[in-house]
Enzyme design. Structure first.
Site, PDB file in Angstrom:
ATOM      1  N   GLY A  84      21.489  10.225 -95.310  1.00 38.53           N
ATOM      2  CA  GLY A  84      20.329   9.568 -94.808  1.00 38.53           C
ATOM      3  C   GLY A  84      20.470   8.655 -93.413  1.00 38.53           C
ATOM      4  O   GLY A  84      21.607   9.055 -92.668  1.00 38.53           O
ATOM      5  N   SER A  85      19.914   7.660 -93.491  1.00 36.82           N
ATOM      6  CA  SER A  85      20.144   6.952 -92.031  1.00 36.82           C
ATOM      7  C   SER A  85      21.378   6.119 -91.849  1.00 36.82           C
ATOM      8  O   SER A  85      21.517   5.621 -90.617  1.00 36.82           O
ATOM      9  CB  SER A  85      18.988   5.768 -92.239  1.00 36.82           C
ATOM     10  OG  SER A  85      17.550   6.414 -92.267  1.00 36.82           O
ATOM     11  N   VAL A  86      22.325   6.214 -92.484  1.00 37.68           N
ATOM     12  CA  VAL A  86      23.652   5.707 -92.073  1.00 37.68           C
ATOM     13  C   VAL A  86      24.267   6.622 -91.274  1.00 37.68           C
ATOM     14  O   VAL A  86      25.430   6.188 -90.606  1.00 37.68           O
ATOM     15  CB  VAL A  86      24.631   5.473 -93.594  1.00 37.68           C
ATOM     16  CG1 VAL A  86      23.972   4.366 -94.418  1.00 37.68           C
ATOM     17  CG2 VAL A  86      24.499   6.796 -94.490  1.00 37.68           C
ATOM     18  N   MET A  87      23.800   7.750 -90.941  1.00 35.69           N
ATOM     19  CA  MET A  87      24.511   8.575 -89.945  1.00 35.69           C
ATOM     20  C   MET A  87      23.844   8.264 -88.630  1.00 35.69           C
ATOM     21  O   MET A  87      24.511   8.835 -87.584  1.00 35.69           O
ATOM     22  CB  MET A  87      24.177  10.134 -90.355  1.00 35.69           C
ATOM     23  CG  MET A  87      24.645  10.613 -91.702  1.00 35.69           C
ATOM     24  SD  MET A  87      26.434  10.640 -91.811  1.00 35.69           S
ATOM     25  CE  MET A  87      27.095  11.592 -90.538  1.00 35.69           C
ATOM     26  N   LYS A  88      23.011   7.736 -88.706  1.00 34.08           N
ATOM     27  CA  LYS A  88      22.401   7.135 -87.218  1.00 34.08           C
ATOM     28  C   LYS A  88      23.317   6.748 -86.141  1.00 34.08           C
ATOM     29  O   LYS A  88      23.347   7.070 -85.037  1.00 34.08           O
ATOM     30  CB  LYS A  88      21.209   6.494 -87.164  1.00 34.08           C
ATOM     31  CG  LYS A  88      19.858   7.094 -87.962  1.00 34.08           C
ATOM     32  CD  LYS A  88      18.771   6.337 -88.196  1.00 34.08           C
ATOM     33  CE  LYS A  88      17.711   7.049 -88.979  1.00 34.08           C
ATOM     34  NZ  LYS A  88      16.598   6.334 -89.300  1.00 34.08           N
TER      35      LYS A  88
END
Length: 580
Positions: A291-295
């Protein structure tokens, strides 16, 4: 007087006698040759079986495992093993009920163990309390003997259980670190040759093979931080009725693993109620779409490739940003956002637009350098490399989705190591578990990009950001929340099943520690990374900073609660973390 003439003896008679004597002598010689030459090995072996025994010497203690400060994590404690000489002990069957009563087993069980043993040696009971063994030996039953062995004991129980693993009754590593480093830790038993008479009495003995002790291991783990991380993670899994959780705490600069915990976890000291599922080190074996921890990594690739500037702005004021046949949405409507705001509010649309401006090889290269799609290399059993598809396989939708953590799978340790590169001026340091072990390094992103990310990620934890529950009063904290819908295996996603994550570091501008927290499938309350996983980070990181003697920064402490109930609800919902 007449003289009778004596008849001469037949010629054949002496020849027959001499022939018979010669044949008998030859038979004796032949028998002696067979006995002393041809059959000597067999006859000696038969004699040795009757009088000579090869008995195992007890193995010395298995190597101990210590934490970085010398506190014991695994040690071997003395125990007693009762064994018997079957030939002698079998003649004492009338006394078996007496012995069985002391040992708490049945006479039939004693007979069964002798039945499945060899002719010279049989285990009766292994690794029992020495006092119980002493009571059994006090009966004075011929053929019953004691041998000292060691059993493994883990002072921290389930807190370190999945990481350390356990050993079997033979002292051989079966899971976790005990298995991975069994060749170092395992001791080697010796063997003793004994000579007994017909009554089983010992006549003489001599050592044949010397026993060897196992070597100790000292880990980078800090037992205090391991306990703090475990208790915080267990509280979150229980509070939100989640399926499981894992967390990893790293030294930001050296790559030393200070804590690696899982919940639920089995206690290796309690074999009677041992659950093999609780022995799994999910921090390295279980992968998930993050999820968004890759942004932040999509942002880093775009900055380093020159696709965007640090001052760039993006229009995300839409209910649906369509890429190919997919609709990308944010949970809250925004207007124009800068990069810091895209991370702070976790805008999927903003992250997708940034990724689509970046050439796929550049984004793939940065993710690969950050350790995704490859094993960290701890050498522990079951460690997963996750999945990072080659950029040649990306279509426009996959190119966009990977920026907000879909189409890629990772484990918790990989997330912690990748964020450590942001904390460490863009340098990836390979995580390690053995104290004194050197780590490999590689540049993941430029130092200036890493500095910008630290500043923007501090905004995520500030009031108004999705990670405000990770804030620690008196310290600046940086990090990112993630909430990813779980794949259903049919090309879609479960509607109500998610993985929640928080990854961050502190202090924000001069990081000392990095921590990744993952809680799988929470079923109660607000099921978002900022609500479920961030408090685990806050609780553990507070202990780490305090134990390291890092004083609070001057000025006003970060707020840990938003300013209104309406804002609290919006922030708790992750502000765009989830993309179904």
């Amino acid at each position: 007087m007449s003289t009778l003439a004596q008849a001469p003896l037949p010629v054949w008679r002496p020849r027959l006698i001499f022939g018979m004597l010669g044949a008998g002598f030859c038979a004796i010689l032949y028998q002696s040759w067979q006995t002393q030459v041809e059959q000597s090995g067999f006859l000696r072996a038969q004699g040795q079986q009757r009088y000579q025994r090869q008995l195992p010497l007890p193995a010395p203690a298995r190597g101990e495992i210590f934490d970085r400060d010398g506190r014991a994590l695994a040690l071997s404690v003395p125990s007693s093993t009762l064994w018997v000489d079957p030939k002698v002990f079998a003649q004492q069957q009338a006394r078996w009920p007496e012995l069985a009563k002391v040992l708490g087993i049945s006479p039939a069980e004693i007979g069964k163990r002798l039945q499945h043993s060899g002719s010279a040696f049989a285990y009766l009971l292994r690794q029992i309390d020495p006092q119980l063994a002493a009571r059994a030996l006090a009966l004075g039953i011929p053929g019953l003997h004691e041998m000292q062995e060691y059993r493994r004991f883990y002072p921290s129980g389930q807190i370190t259980g999945p990481l350390l693993g356990f050993t079997n009754i033979e002292g051989v590593g079966s899971e976790g670190l005990e298995l991975a480093y069994d060749h170092v830790l395992r001791s080697r038993a010796g063997q003793r040759e004994v000579l007994r008479d017909n009554h089983g009495h010992l006549l003489s003995s001599a050592p044949e093979h010397i026993s060897h002790s196992g070597q100790p291991l000292t880990l980078t783990i800090d037992r205090r931080l391991q306990y703090a991380a475990y208790t915080a993670l267990a509280a979150a899994v229980q509070r939100f009725a989640a399926r499981s959780g894992s967390a990893v705490l790293l030294d930001a600069h050296s790559g030393a693993i200070l804590a690696m915990v899982n919940y639920p976890a089995s206690n290796p000291n309690d074999r009677e109620h041992y659950d093999p599922a609780g022995a799994t080190d999910r921090a390295i074996t279980h992968t998930f779409e993050p999820g968004s921890v890759m942004k932040p990594f999509a942002v880093a690739a775009a900055l380093d490739s020159g696709s965007i500037q640090a001052t760039s702005h993006f229009d995300v004021n839409t209910n649906c940003f369509r890429v190919a046949n997919y609709c990308i949405q944010d949970d809250a409507r925004h207007g124009t956002l800068d990069i810091g705001q895209i991370l702070k509010y976790s805008s999927n649309i903003g992250a997708a637009k940034i990724a689509l401006r970046t050439p796929a090889p550049d984004l793939y290269g940065l993710l690969s350098r950050a350790g995704f799609g490859q094993s960290v290399g701890l050498g522990l059993p079951g460690e997963s490399a996750g999945r990072l598809p080659a950029d040649q396989q990306w279509g426009p939708a996959a190119h966009a989705a990977i920026a907000y953590g879909y189409g890629i799978s990772v484990n918790t340790l990989q997330l912690a190591a990748a964020y450590a590169a942001i904390a460490n001026d863009g340098v990836y340091v390979t995580p390690h578990l053995l104290l004194g072990q050197r780590s490999n390094e590689r540049q993941v992103m430029s130092a200036s990009t890493a500095a910008d990310l630290r500043k923007w990620l501090a905004g995520v934890v500030a009031p108004g950001g999705t990670g405000f529950l990770a804030a620690i009063p008196g310290y600046t904290v940086a990090g990112k929340t993630g909430t990813a819908a779980m794949a259903n295996g049919k090309g879609g996603f479960h509607r109500h099943q998610v993985n929640t994550s928080f990854v961050g570091f502190a202090p924000a501008q001069n990081p000392r520690f990095v921590m990744a927290v993952t809680v799988r499938d929470p079923t109660q309350g607000w099921r978002y990374g900022g609500v479920v996983a961030a408090p685990v980070f806050r609780s553990t990181m507070s202990v780490a900073l305090r134990n390291a003697g890092i004083p609070p920064q001057g000025g006003t402490a970060q707020a840990i609660r938003p300013r209104s109930l309406a804002e609290q609800q919006r922030w708790a919902e992750g502000a765009g973390d989830v993309q179904h």
